[in-house]
Write a protein that holds these residues in place. Structure first.
Motif, PDB file in Angstrom:
ATOM      1  N   THR A  56      40.936  16.719  42.184  1.00 57.78           N
ATOM      2  CA  THR A  56      39.879  16.371  43.130  1.00 57.78           C
ATOM      3  C   THR A  56      38.768  17.415  43.094  1.00 57.78           C
ATOM      4  O   THR A  56      39.026  18.617  43.035  1.00 57.78           O
ATOM      5  CB  THR A  56      40.439  16.288  44.562  1.00 57.78           C
ATOM      6  OG1 THR A  56      41.484  15.322  44.596  1.00 57.78           O
ATOM      7  CG2 THR A  56      39.362  15.885  45.556  1.00 57.78           C
ATOM      8  N   LEU A  57      37.535  16.952  43.129  1.00 53.62           N
ATOM      9  CA  LEU A  57      36.385  17.837  43.283  1.00 53.62           C
ATOM     10  C   LEU A  57      35.880  17.684  44.705  1.00 53.62           C
ATOM     11  O   LEU A  57      35.483  16.591  45.120  1.00 53.62           O
ATOM     12  CB  LEU A  57      35.279  17.480  42.288  1.00 53.62           C
ATOM     13  CG  LEU A  57      33.967  18.266  42.451  1.00 53.62           C
ATOM     14  CD1 LEU A  57      34.189  19.744  42.160  1.00 53.62           C
ATOM     15  CD2 LEU A  57      32.869  17.688  41.570  1.00 53.62           C
ATOM     16  N   LEU A  58      35.919  18.757  45.468  1.00 53.71           N
ATOM     17  CA  LEU A  58      35.437  18.749  46.837  1.00 53.71           C
ATOM     18  C   LEU A  58      34.065  19.393  46.907  1.00 53.71           C
ATOM     19  O   LEU A  58      33.792  20.375  46.209  1.00 53.71           O
ATOM     20  CB  LEU A  58      36.404  19.502  47.752  1.00 53.71           C
ATOM     21  CG  LEU A  58      37.842  18.997  47.805  1.00 53.71           C
ATOM     22  CD1 LEU A  58      38.679  19.927  48.667  1.00 53.71           C
ATOM     23  CD2 LEU A  58      37.899  17.575  48.332  1.00 53.71           C
ATOM     24  N   VAL A  69      32.386  17.615  54.459  1.00 52.60           N
ATOM     25  CA  VAL A  69      33.259  17.794  53.307  1.00 52.60           C
ATOM     26  C   VAL A  69      33.575  16.430  52.708  1.00 52.60           C
ATOM     27  O   VAL A  69      33.918  15.487  53.432  1.00 52.60           O
ATOM     28  CB  VAL A  69      34.557  18.513  53.708  1.00 52.60           C
ATOM     29  CG1 VAL A  69      35.517  18.587  52.530  1.00 52.60           C
ATOM     30  CG2 VAL A  69      34.242  19.914  54.233  1.00 52.60           C
ATOM     31  N   ALA A  70      33.452  16.332  51.383  1.00 57.17           N
ATOM     32  CA  ALA A  70      33.664  15.059  50.705  1.00 57.17           C
ATOM     33  C   ALA A  70      34.329  15.300  49.361  1.00 57.17           C
ATOM     34  O   ALA A  70      34.257  16.398  48.796  1.00 57.17           O
ATOM     35  CB  ALA A  70      32.325  14.338  50.504  1.00 57.17           C
ATOM     36  N   SER A  71      34.993  14.274  48.850  1.00 55.56           N
ATOM     37  CA  SER A  71      35.517  14.314  47.488  1.00 55.56           C
ATOM     38  C   SER A  71      34.548  13.569  46.589  1.00 55.56           C
ATOM     39  O   SER A  71      33.989  12.546  46.971  1.00 55.56           O
ATOM     40  CB  SER A  71      36.911  13.678  47.415  1.00 55.56           C
ATOM     41  OG  SER A  71      36.842  12.292  47.724  1.00 55.56           O
ATOM     42  N   ALA A  72      34.325  14.117  45.398  1.00 49.33           N
ATOM     43  CA  ALA A  72      33.360  13.527  44.464  1.00 49.33           C
ATOM     44  C   ALA A  72      34.014  13.347  43.102  1.00 49.33           C
ATOM     45  O   ALA A  72      34.855  14.145  42.694  1.00 49.33           O
ATOM     46  CB  ALA A  72      32.127  14.422  44.344  1.00 49.33           C
ATOM     47  N   GLY A  73      33.611  12.309  42.399  1.00 49.73           N
ATOM     48  CA  GLY A  73      34.107  12.095  41.053  1.00 49.73           C
ATOM     49  C   GLY A  73      33.505  13.093  40.082  1.00 49.73           C
ATOM     50  O   GLY A  73      32.335  13.441  40.187  1.00 49.73           O
ATOM     51  N   ARG A  74      34.287  13.572  39.135  1.00 52.15           N
ATOM     52  CA  ARG A  74      33.802  14.562  38.172  1.00 52.15           C
ATOM     53  C   ARG A  74      32.998  13.929  37.045  1.00 52.15           C
ATOM     54  O   ARG A  74      32.249  14.615  36.351  1.00 52.15           O
ATOM     55  CB  ARG A  74      34.966  15.332  37.573  1.00 52.15           C
ATOM     56  CG  ARG A  74      35.763  16.137  38.581  1.00 52.15           C
ATOM     57  CD  ARG A  74      36.750  17.050  37.892  1.00 52.15           C
ATOM     58  NE  ARG A  74      37.601  17.752  38.854  1.00 52.15           N
ATOM     59  CZ  ARG A  74      38.410  18.745  38.530  1.00 52.15           C
ATOM     60  NH1 ARG A  74      38.491  19.141  37.267  1.00 52.15           N
ATOM     61  NH2 ARG A  74      39.154  19.334  39.443  1.00 52.15           N
ATOM     62  N   VAL A 332      34.542  22.836  45.134  1.00 48.45           N
ATOM     63  CA  VAL A 332      35.914  23.317  45.018  1.00 48.45           C
ATOM     64  C   VAL A 332      36.657  22.371  44.092  1.00 48.45           C
ATOM     65  O   VAL A 332      36.677  21.158  44.322  1.00 48.45           O
ATOM     66  CB  VAL A 332      36.638  23.336  46.383  1.00 48.45           C
ATOM     67  CG1 VAL A 332      38.057  23.857  46.218  1.00 48.45           C
ATOM     68  CG2 VAL A 332      35.870  24.166  47.394  1.00 48.45           C
ATOM     69  N   ALA A 333      37.292  22.914  43.060  1.00 51.52           N
ATOM     70  CA  ALA A 333      38.130  22.106  42.160  1.00 51.52           C
ATOM     71  C   ALA A 333      39.578  22.269  42.579  1.00 51.52           C
ATOM     72  O   ALA A 333      40.131  23.372  42.532  1.00 51.52           O
ATOM     73  CB  ALA A 333      37.928  22.544  40.717  1.00 51.52           C
TER      74      ALA A 333
END
Length: 335
Positions: A56-58, A69-74, A332-333
């Motif tokens: 997950t990339l935050l 705060v969110a999760s994003a696609g790499r 954040v990875a």
């Protein structure tokens, strides 16, 4: 050099530091305005984000309406995101522990370091003495650090300095300021009223750490020993270090003359050999970069007047920068 000349030089250096301080303080205030909300909303849990989900990339969303705060696609900078209810100026996480530096708007703003569990539920809240700047969590999730901008104890007449603290989540012990540690400057104990620390990064043993210290007009990389409450300078002109996952290198920002749009250029320092590599990002990056993996670093780069994007570039000086997440900061990875 005569006494008169030395005094003139010191006055010029102090004036330049005051200008830099004003720029940092203004930028911090902008980020607080974009990212702050009430403490109650900042502590809201979310089932959308899992701090233990590998790959997950935050990020913290940036721009208009940003600060969550969110999760994003790499793979796609504009790909879909899962956006949580946790609102932060700065955020970092590791091994299921997160730290959210947040602000509560009032007649006088109040600032907090809020630790959260793997589901973003609040576990502890520590009031901070100034506006959030940097945040880090050790690889094990045990040690948490923050840096804030503080008014009122500046040594350059600009009404500005930094304060950096550490929380041991296992024991609950808090170090309110690293200025209480003993500093060895070039091998000798150094005590001065102008000492400022910022940008902590932890080693895997949860005891050693690296940071930046400024004193006497110089800026240095320091290595700290948490148990012994001591730090020693290692190298000049190193700011906002971030230790690689394998513990062998530091990515940092270096003050140079060839950056585009400002004074900073990202470098990577090999701790064993001392080899220093300038990265292929030509723009000035005023951020504490993070590691996407052992081969690549990531960082926030300013775009326009009110937003940032997260970029990545190889850590060996090769390649070219690649956009990783639009309208984002504090990457954040999760490994």
């Amino acid at each position: 050099m005569s006494t008169r000349t030395r005094l003139v030089v010191l006055a010029v250096v102090a004036a330049l530091l005051a200008v830099v301080a004003a720029v940092y303080a203004a930028r911090a205030a902008d980020e607080v305005r974009q990212g702050s909300r009430t403490a109650e909303r900042a502590a809201a849990p979310s089932a959308q984000i899992d701090l233990k989900q590998p790959g997950t990339l935050l990020v913290v969303t940036a721009g208009a309406g940003g600060g969550r705060v969110a999760s994003a696609g790499r793979s796609s900078p504009d790909g879909p995101r899962s956006v949580s209810g946790l609102e932060c100026v700065r955020f970092y996480a590791a091994s299921g522990t997160g730290v959210c530096l947040t602000a509560v708007r009032a007649a006088v703003a109040r600032f907090y370091a809020v630790t959260v569990d793997d589901r973003l539920r609040e576990t502890r809240r520590i009031e901070l003495p100034g506006a959030p700047s940097r945040a880090r969590v050790s690889a094990s999730g045990r040690m948490v650090s923050w840096t804030v901008f503080v008014n009122g104890d500046s040594y350059v007449g600009g009404g500005f300095s930094t304060r950096t603290g550490i929380l041991d989540t296992r024991t609950g012990a808090v170090v309110n300021t690293l200025e209480d540690f003993t500093l060895y400057l070039k091998g000798r104990v150094h005590r001065a009223s102008d000492v400022n620390y910022w940008g902590v990064t932890f080693a895997k043993d949860d005891n050693r750490f690296y940071a930046t210290v400024s004193t006497g007009g110089g800026t240095y990389l320091v290595r700290g020993d948490y148990a012994k409450r001591r730090m020693e300078t290692l190298r000049e002109n190193v700011e906002c270090p971030s230790l690689s996952p394998d513990g062998t290198r530091l990515v940092y920002k270096k003050k140079v003359q060839n950056a585009v749009g400002g004074p900073w250029r990202l470098h990577v320092l090999d701790l064993a050999s001392g080899r220093d590599v300038e990265l292929a990002e030509p723009a000035s990056v005023d951020d504490q970069a993070a590691w996407l993996d052992d081969a690549d670093v990531m960082y926030a780069r300013i775009r326009g007047e009110n937003t940032t994007d997260v970029w990545t570039v190889p850590a060996d000086g090769s390649g070219t920068p690649r956009l990783l997440a639009r309208d984002a900061r504090s990457p954040v990875a999760v490994s």
